[in-house]
Design an enzyme around this catalytic site. Structure first.
Site, PDB file in Angstrom:
ATOM      1  CD  GLU A 435       0.931   0.275   2.955  1.00 56.95           C
ATOM      2  OE1 GLU A 435       0.939   1.540   2.977  1.00 56.95           O
ATOM      3  OE2 GLU A 435       1.920  -0.415   3.264  1.00 56.95           O
ATOM      4  CD  GLU A 578       7.241   2.729  -2.402  1.00 55.03           C
ATOM      5  OE1 GLU A 578       7.701   2.077  -3.354  1.00 55.03           O
ATOM      6  OE2 GLU A 578       7.733   3.790  -2.038  1.00 55.03           O
TER       7      GLU A 578
END
Ligand SMILES: Cc1cc2nc3c(=O)[nH]c(=O)nc-3n(C[C@H](O)[C@H](O)[C@H](O)COP(=O)(O)O)c2cc1C
Length: 613
Positions: A435, A578
């Site tokens: 995310e 990420e």
């Protein structure tokens, strides 16, 4: 060593299991005793009796020693061996014990009829008659940390009972009588034998050659009780359910309570697609690993990884697993409260840079040859080029003021994550989910607090790098969010709506889709982990498909992994998000697979085949 060379399995240290997976597979019952030996064991079990009348002949020392050894062979939790044996031979002590017992017998006898009282009379004589009594105690040693004692304090008492049963069975085989006396007050016995407070006297056993050879339990012969039919005592799957009754529809192994709340139909449809993995596939992998030229289990967590993979997919990973990476990006209203080092607008910039391959995940995806999808599921502000545009709404609402999402937004975000992951899963062997969301460690902390009832101090960390003051602010923010939303941990979907965010909800959908397609998921850090935890609370079968890529520097991530019951592959103090930590773990999957398929097997040299089979 060339392939033709002889390669013998190294000798095992003494006392280690010499059996081979191959033998165990071909004869799973091959560990049993031979017929006569088994008959002896069964006889000891069925003919063990509680003995009340004894001959005065002393037991040979060497025989007594054997019986104590039998007791000492008992299983104990964490091998704690809590049993202690006090051998009582003195007449005076036995007489005092009998007096204690006689008193309690009378107290009890008041509740019984004449016949029972008479029977009880007979039953205490053994204390004086038997040449030996053994008080079996449990030394509770307070404060001693014992494996397996953490959740059930009394496992030491249970273990002590097992020692008693061992002694009882061995005694029967040796023709020695054992009578268990329990009509006493513990404190009286403590005083009599000088037991410290922490020691529990579990049993007073009378031992000697029996002056009765009962074929049935005395109480049964006296009509006191009968042995109940076994089938009355055996249930199937749930308390009170008989084997013959129809089974409940799905039984899913769960490490935690399944959410009791009724969930909406749209959710049930997605969740029901996830089926539990296949544990027998792990056994197949273990069988094969056992043939490889290495000590059994020596590849540690990599072997666990292969087994988990097999449970999820039915087989081992390919040596070059095709990975699909999805990074869900969203903004959070709570970011306005200064809970991150970065202002909210940075989220969209980072996501765009990731999609261009400029951030960590961009580099890693390229290096790993993985397909990378960066999806805007709820950023705010202008649309950004390069992202897959699935924006549900412009950021979630500030959780300190009320719910993050509406019911509709929650559903759309979950379905969005699901559909993206479902499509990508078709082209991949596994998914890597992560995310981007400024402020989302705060959101994840609040959600974790709601799911686990941990206080804000326990769930908040420094995120991207807050200072002490910032951390204080974050804790206060989580506390306010909990106060404003009054989440109920027993309803994880509602917790997700009130305290989650759009990328967290999308992750939940993505996890379900991957599992439904029987694709393992490498989990990234804290936010991904909390999404997985919420999803597992709703659908425990999901856990079979999860592999923890790494443990991040965010302190509460360790707690999340513990709740999930997952051990991370890497621990590199990353705190980037990420999906970067999960991506870094990907090469391990391929390497583990190559080890499994390319390492030489003992039988390939022809040595084992000739010798052992
Ligand atoms: C925990 C425990 C405590 C017992 N305490 C007594 C006791 O105080 N007095 C007694 O007469 N029998 C006692 N017994 C023996 C049981 O009454 C006996 O085991 C039971 O009747 C079944 O008979 P069996 O052992 O011959 O099969 C005890 C047994 C157990 C397992």
């Amino acid at each position: 060593m060339s392939l033709g060379e002889r390669f013998e399995r190294p000798p095992l240290p003494p006392g280690f299991d010499e059996s081979r997976a191959r033998e165990r597979r071909s004869d799973p019952a091959g560990w049993r005793f031979d017929d006569a030996e088994r008959a002896g064991v069964w006889r000891a079990i069925t003919e063990r009796r509680d003995i009340r009348r004894f001959r005065p002949d002393p037991l040979p020392d060497e025989l007594l020693r054997r019986l104590l050894e039998a007791a000492h062979q008992a299983p104990s939790v964490g091998l704690m061996q809590p049993w202690r044996f006090i051998l009582v031979r003195e007449e005076r002590t036995k007489a005092e014990m009998q007096a204690l017992v006689a008193r309690e017998r009378l107290v009890q006898a008041e509740r019984f009829d004449e016949r029972a009282r008479h029977y009880l009379d007979l039953k205490i004589e053994g204390i004086r008659e038997a040449p030996l009594s053994i008080c079996v105690c449990c030394d509770r040693e307070p404060g001693r940390e014992v494996l397996g004692r953490h959740t059930i304090r009394d496992t030491d008492l249970y273990s002590t009972c097992l020692a008693i049963e061992n002694l009882w069975l061995a005694a029967r085989a040796e023709g020695v009588g054992v009578g268990w006396v329990s009509f006493y007050r513990e404190d009286d016995l403590r005083a009599l034998l000088g037991l410290p407070e922490r020691v529990v006297p579990v049993a007073w056993l009378c031992l000697g050659y029996p002056d009765e050879r009962p074929s049935r339990p005395g109480l049964e012969a006296a009509g006191w009780e009968r042995r109940r039919p076994l089938d009355e005592l055996v249930f199937a799957e749930r308390w009170g359910k008989r084997e013959s009754e129809p089974r409940p529809p799905t039984i899913v192994a769960s490490a935690y309570a399944v959410a009791p709340t009724e969930q909406p139909d749209w959710w049930r449809r997605l969740a029901d697609e996830v089926r539990p993995g296949d544990p027998t596939a792990a056994i197949r992998v273990r069988d094969a690993s056992d043939e490889l030229v290495k000590p059994a289990g020596s590849l540690g967590a990599l072997e666990t990884l292969l087994e988990r993979w097999a449970i999820a997919t039915g087989t081992t990973p390919p040596s070059r697993p095709r990975a699909g990476i999805i990074v869900f990006a969203a903004d959070h209203g709570v970011a306005e409260r200064g809970v991150s080092l970065y202002p909210a607008r940075v989220g969209a910039q980072v996501a765009a840079a990731a999609a261009r391959g400029e951030t960590a995940i961009g580099v890693l995806a390229r290096a790993l040859g993985a397909e990378l999808v960066v999806a805007d599921v709820g950023l705010s502000g202008p649309r950004v080029a390069g992202l897959v545009d699935r924006r549900v709404v412009d950021g979630s609402a500030d959780i300190t003021k009320g719910p993050a999402l509406t019911a509709g937004q929650l559903r759309t975000a979950i379905e969005t994550g699901h559909s993206l992951a479902r499509h990508l899963a078709q082209r991949c062997d596994l998914l890597i989910l992560g995310e981007i969301g400024i402020g989302n460690t705060t959101v994840a902390s609040a959600l974790l607090a709601a799911l686990t009832r941990l206080p804000p101090e326990a769930v908040c960390g420094r995120g991207t790098g807050l200072d002490a003051q910032g951390l204080e602010r974050k804790r206060d923010t989580v506390a306010s969010a909990l106060a404003a939303n009054a989440p109920d941990g027993a309803d994880p979907l509602e917790c997700l709506r009130r305290l989650g965010g759009l990328e967290i909800a999308a992750l939940v959908g993505g996890l379900l889709a991957a599992a439904a397609a029987r694709r393992p998921v490498l989990l990234d850090g804290f936010a991904t982990g909390v999404a997985a935890l919420a999803a597992c609370r709703l659908q425990p079968a999901l856990r079979d498909y999860l592999i923890a890529g790494h443990r991040s520097a965010e302190p509460a991530h360790a707690r999340v992994l513990t709740e999930l019951g997952l051990e991370p592959l890497l621990d590199l103090r990353l705190r980037l998000g990420e999906a970067s930590g999960a991506a870094l773990a990907l090469p391990l999957v391929g390497l583990a697979a190559r080890l499994h398929t390319e390492m030489r097997r003992f039988d390939q040299a022809g040595v084992d085949r000739a010798g052992a089979e």
